[in-house]
Design a protein around this motif. Structure first.
Motif, short mmCIF file in Angstrom:
data_model
loop_
_atom_site.label_atom_id
_atom_site.label_comp_id
_atom_site.label_asym_id
_atom_site.label_seq_id
_atom_site.Cartn_x
_atom_site.Cartn_y
_atom_site.Cartn_z
N VAL A 42 -67.16 -29.37 65.83
CA VAL A 42 -67.39 -27.93 65.78
C VAL A 42 -66.42 -27.26 64.82
O VAL A 42 -66.79 -26.40 64.02
CB VAL A 42 -67.29 -27.31 67.19
CG1 VAL A 42 -67.36 -25.80 67.14
CG2 VAL A 42 -68.39 -27.86 68.08
N LEU A 43 -65.16 -27.67 64.85
CA LEU A 43 -64.15 -27.12 63.96
C LEU A 43 -64.48 -27.42 62.50
O LEU A 43 -64.42 -26.53 61.64
CB LEU A 43 -62.78 -27.70 64.32
CG LEU A 43 -61.58 -27.12 63.60
CD1 LEU A 43 -61.38 -25.67 64.01
CD2 LEU A 43 -60.34 -27.92 63.94
N VAL A 44 -64.88 -28.65 62.21
CA VAL A 44 -65.23 -29.03 60.84
C VAL A 44 -66.48 -28.28 60.39
O VAL A 44 -66.55 -27.80 59.25
CB VAL A 44 -65.42 -30.56 60.72
CG1 VAL A 44 -66.00 -30.95 59.39
CG2 VAL A 44 -64.09 -31.26 60.94
N GLN A 45 -67.46 -28.14 61.28
CA GLN A 45 -68.66 -27.38 60.93
C GLN A 45 -68.29 -25.96 60.52
O GLN A 45 -68.77 -25.45 59.51
CB GLN A 45 -69.64 -27.35 62.11
CG GLN A 45 -70.88 -26.52 61.82
CD GLN A 45 -71.67 -26.17 63.07
OE1 GLN A 45 -71.09 -26.06 64.16
NE2 GLN A 45 -72.96 -26.01 62.92
N GLN A 46 -67.45 -25.31 61.30
CA GLN A 46 -67.04 -23.94 60.99
C GLN A 46 -66.30 -23.87 59.65
O GLN A 46 -66.48 -22.94 58.87
CB GLN A 46 -66.16 -23.38 62.10
CG GLN A 46 -66.92 -23.14 63.38
CD GLN A 46 -66.02 -22.74 64.54
OE1 GLN A 46 -64.79 -22.87 64.48
NE2 GLN A 46 -66.62 -22.28 65.62
N THR A 99 -57.25 -32.83 58.73
CA THR A 99 -56.47 -31.71 59.26
C THR A 99 -56.65 -31.59 60.77
O THR A 99 -55.69 -31.44 61.52
CB THR A 99 -56.88 -30.40 58.57
OG1 THR A 99 -56.67 -30.55 57.16
CG2 THR A 99 -56.05 -29.23 59.08
N ALA A 100 -57.92 -31.67 61.23
CA ALA A 100 -58.20 -31.57 62.67
C ALA A 100 -57.54 -32.71 63.43
O ALA A 100 -57.00 -32.51 64.52
CB ALA A 100 -59.71 -31.57 62.91
N THR A 101 -57.55 -33.90 62.86
CA THR A 101 -56.94 -35.06 63.50
C THR A 101 -55.42 -34.90 63.57
O THR A 101 -54.81 -35.18 64.60
CB THR A 101 -57.30 -36.35 62.75
OG1 THR A 101 -58.72 -36.48 62.76
CG2 THR A 101 -56.68 -37.57 63.40
N ASN A 105 -55.13 -31.14 69.39
CA ASN A 105 -55.58 -30.14 70.36
C ASN A 105 -55.28 -28.72 69.93
O ASN A 105 -55.99 -27.80 70.29
CB ASN A 105 -54.95 -30.41 71.73
CG ASN A 105 -55.47 -31.70 72.34
OD1 ASN A 105 -56.57 -32.12 72.04
ND2 ASN A 105 -54.64 -32.31 73.16
N MET A 106 -54.23 -28.53 69.16
CA MET A 106 -53.88 -27.18 68.72
C MET A 106 -55.02 -26.58 67.90
O MET A 106 -55.37 -25.42 68.06
CB MET A 106 -52.60 -27.21 67.89
CG MET A 106 -52.12 -25.84 67.46
SD MET A 106 -50.54 -25.88 66.61
CE MET A 106 -50.98 -26.64 65.08
N ALA A 107 -55.63 -27.37 67.02
CA ALA A 107 -56.73 -26.88 66.20
C ALA A 107 -57.94 -26.55 67.07
O ALA A 107 -58.62 -25.55 66.83
CB ALA A 107 -57.11 -27.91 65.14
N ALA A 108 -58.21 -27.35 68.08
CA ALA A 108 -59.36 -27.10 68.96
C ALA A 108 -59.14 -25.82 69.76
O ALA A 108 -60.07 -25.04 69.95
CB ALA A 108 -59.59 -28.29 69.88
#
Length: 115
Positions: A42-46, A99-101, A105-108
């Motif tokens: 979801v983060l990558v999609q955004q 970046t998300a990896t 959890n902070m990014a999520a």
């Protein structure tokens, strides 16, 4: 490491759906699915939706999240335009996934806060 699952490539026949005029304007279709954790998907999609295609008259894309995969559908006027768009998307997706990896959890949490 970015692992890709290339699902299919459709030539001149199109993918169905849409109008006949759209299919004539964009006869080349390509769909790819990139597996990743759902919160990251979801983060990558955004992140990818922020950047629009540089040539929307030649290539269009649709980005969705299906389960644990980011699915990107491209439609374009020529194979070359689709190839360039897919390459660019993969580079941006790789950066967003890294970046998300790294931030985990902070990014999520941040993505849930701002959506």
């Amino acid at each position: 490491i970015l692992k890709l699952q290339f699902l299919y490539f459709i030539g001149k026949e199109g993918t169905g759906g849409g109008t006949k005029q759209n299919m004539e304007a964009f006869p080349i279709s390509y769909r790819m699915a990139v597996p990743c954790p759902n919160a990251h998907a979801v983060l990558v999609q955004q992140a990818l939706l922020v950047d629009k295609e540089l040539s929307p008259d030649k290539v269009v894309r649709e980005i969705t999240v299906e389960g644990d995969s980011i699915v990107v559908l491209y439609k374009g006027s020529t194979l070359r335009h689709v190839r360039v768009a897919v390459h660019s998307c993969l580079q941006m997706m790789s950066l967003a996934l890294d970046t998300a990896t790294q931030f985990g959890n902070m990014a999520a949490v941040d993505a849930a806060t701002f959506s």
